[in-house]
Design an enzyme around this catalytic site. Structure first.
Site, PDB file in Angstrom:
ATOM      1  N   LYS A 167       2.572 -17.745  21.626  1.00  0.00           N
ATOM      2  CA  LYS A 167       3.469 -16.653  21.247  1.00  0.00           C
ATOM      3  C   LYS A 167       3.924 -16.822  19.797  1.00  0.00           C
ATOM      4  O   LYS A 167       3.969 -15.858  19.031  1.00  0.00           O
ATOM      5  CB  LYS A 167       4.669 -16.604  22.207  1.00  0.00           C
ATOM      6  CG  LYS A 167       4.262 -16.077  23.582  1.00  0.00           C
ATOM      7  CD  LYS A 167       5.312 -16.277  24.655  1.00  0.00           C
ATOM      8  CE  LYS A 167       4.713 -15.940  26.014  1.00  0.00           C
ATOM      9  NZ  LYS A 167       5.627 -16.189  27.135  1.00  0.00           N
ATOM     10  N   GLN A 177      11.136 -18.712  28.226  1.00  0.00           N
ATOM     11  CA  GLN A 177       9.875 -19.069  28.899  1.00  0.00           C
ATOM     12  C   GLN A 177      10.164 -19.520  30.336  1.00  0.00           C
ATOM     13  O   GLN A 177      10.976 -20.415  30.555  1.00  0.00           O
ATOM     14  CB  GLN A 177       9.158 -20.175  28.109  1.00  0.00           C
ATOM     15  CG  GLN A 177       7.803 -20.551  28.645  1.00  0.00           C
ATOM     16  CD  GLN A 177       6.794 -19.393  28.577  1.00  0.00           C
ATOM     17  OE1 GLN A 177       6.716 -18.667  27.600  1.00  0.00           O
ATOM     18  NE2 GLN A 177       6.046 -19.205  29.646  1.00  0.00           N
ATOM     19  N   ASP A 219      10.534  -9.195  27.352  1.00  0.00           N
ATOM     20  CA  ASP A 219       9.660  -9.460  28.503  1.00  0.00           C
ATOM     21  C   ASP A 219       9.722  -8.325  29.529  1.00  0.00           C
ATOM     22  O   ASP A 219       8.870  -8.239  30.418  1.00  0.00           O
ATOM     23  CB  ASP A 219      10.084 -10.775  29.194  1.00  0.00           C
ATOM     24  CG  ASP A 219       9.196 -11.949  28.810  1.00  0.00           C
ATOM     25  OD1 ASP A 219       8.032 -11.705  28.427  1.00  0.00           O
ATOM     26  OD2 ASP A 219       9.670 -13.095  28.897  1.00  0.00           O
TER      27      ASP A 219
END
Ligand code: NAD
Length: 278
Positions: free
Chosen positions: A52, A96, A119
Site C-alpha cells: 500500500k 490493517q 477501506d
C-alpha cells in the site's frame, strides 16, 4: 477460447490515471495524505502494508506510517484514530486487519470517520452503499466492477451469483452488482443445491475462501467467472476458490489467480484516497 481478464494490466491503467489526477490536484495546491496503521508485525500484514505504501508513492500520495506495538491498548488506538479524524491534513485512515485479539475490530472500524474511511468498512459507508448514496465502497468488490466494465462485460440484466456473504466481499459485491442492474443471488454455506444455483449465473463471483472448490460443474457454458479467493496450494503456489483448469473450457471470461482480482484491491484503495480529497 475464454478471455483471461488481466487484473494486473487494468490495475496499472487505473494507477496511471490516478497519478495524473493527483498531479493535477498537487498543481492546485492539494496534497493527499493516507494514515496507515499497523498493530504488531504479522508478516502477511507487513507485506500488505508495504504494498500500500509503495502504491501511494507511485501515485504521489503521502503515506504516514503508524507502526504500533502489539501490546497497544484498544483505548490508545481509539485515541490515535480520533486525533487523525480531527487532522485536516489527513484525508484517509487505514487500519490493517486483523488486529490482535484484545482489540475489538468493530469498535476500531466505527471509530474511523466515515469521511476518511478509505477501506469502506464503516457501517455508515456500508449503509450509504445499500441505499445508493455517496460514500466509500469496499475496495475488492469495487475493483471487480472495474474489471468487468473495463473488460467490456455487460452487467445490466445479467444473472449474477455471488458465493460468500462476508461483510467485506460477498455482501458489498452483491449490492454493487444490484446497483449495476444485475439480478443478484448471494449464496453461502447454508445454500441448498449450490451447483444448480451457480449454474444459473451469467456472472459467477466466487468469494468462498475454499481452494479450488468451484469446478466446471458449477459453471454454465459461456459464463463469466470471477475468482476472489487467495490461497497457497500444496506446492506453495497461489491459487483461488476456482479450479482454473477445470473451469476455463466452460466460461467466456475468467480471472486468474494471481493477477486477477488481487491487484485491483490496492488500485481501488488508491482511488478512494483520491476521492477523499475531492
Ligand atoms: P469469509 O471466510 O469471511 O467468507 C466466506 C463466505 O463463504 C462465507 O460467507 C460463507 O457463508 C461462504 N461459504 C463458506 N463455505 C461455503 C460453502 N461450502 N458453500 C457455500 N458458501 C460457503 O471470506 P472473505 O473475507 O469474504 O474472503 C473470501 C476469499 O477471498 C478468501 O479466499 C480471501 O482470502 C479472499 N479475499 C481476497 C481479496 C483480494 O484482494 N483478492 C480480498 C479479500 C478476500
Amino acid at each position: 477460447m475464454a478471455q483471461v481478464i488481466d487484473g494486473k494490466a487494468i490495475s496499472a491503467q487505473i494507477k496511471e490515471e490516478l497519478k495524473e489526477k493527483v498531479a493535477k490536484l498537487k498543481a492546485e495546491g492539494k496534497e493527499i495524505s493516507l494514515a496507515v496503521i499497523q498493530v504488531g508485525n504479522d508478516p502477511a500484514s507487513s507485506v500488505y502494508v508495504n504494498n500500500k505504501k509503495k502504491a501511494c508513492e507511485f501515485i504521489g500520495i503521502r503515506s504516514l506510517a503508524y507502526e504500533l506495538e502489539e501490546s497497544i491498548s484498544e483505548k490508545e488506538l481509539v485515541e490515535l484514530i480520533e486525533q487523525l479524524n480531527e487532522k485536516e491534513d489527513v484525508h484517509g485512515i487505514l487500519v490493517q486487519l486483523p488486529l490482535p485479539a484484545h482489540i475489538d475490530e468493530d469498535k476500531i472500524i466505527k471509530t474511523i470517520s466515515p469521511l476518511k474511511d478509505v477501506d469502506g468498512f464503516h457501517p455508515q459507508s456500508v449503509g450509504a452503499l445499500c441505499i445508493g448514496q455517496k460514500g466509500f465502497v469496499s475496495c475488492t468488490p469495487a475493483g471487480i466492477i472495474q474489471l468487468l466494465k473495463r473488460s467490456g462485460i455487460e452487467i445490466a440484466g445479467k444473472e449474477c451469483v455471488v458465493i460468500g456473504r462476508s461483510n467485506i466481499v460477498g455482501k458489498p459485491m452483491g449490492i454493487l452488482m444490484l446497483r449495476e442492474n444485475a439480478t443478484v443471488t448471494i449464496a453461502h454455506s447454508k445454500t441448498k443445491n449450490l451447483k444448480e444455483v451457480c449454474k444459473r449465473a451469467d456472472i459467477l463471483i466466487a468469494a468462498v475462501g475454499k481452494p479450488k472448490m468451484i469446478t466446471g460443474e458449477y459453471v454454465k457454458e459461456g459464463a463469466v467467472v470471477i475468482d476472489v479467493g487467495i490461497h497457497r496450494n500444496e506446492n506453495n503456489k497461489l491459487c483461488g476458490d476456482v479450479d482454473y483448469e477445470d473451469v476455463y473450457p466452460h466460461c467466456s471470461a475468467i480471472t486468474p489467480v494471481p493477477g486477477g482480482v488481487g491487484p485491483m484491491t490496492i488500485a481501488m484503495l488508491m482511488n478512494n484516497c483520491v476521492e477523499s480529497v475531492q
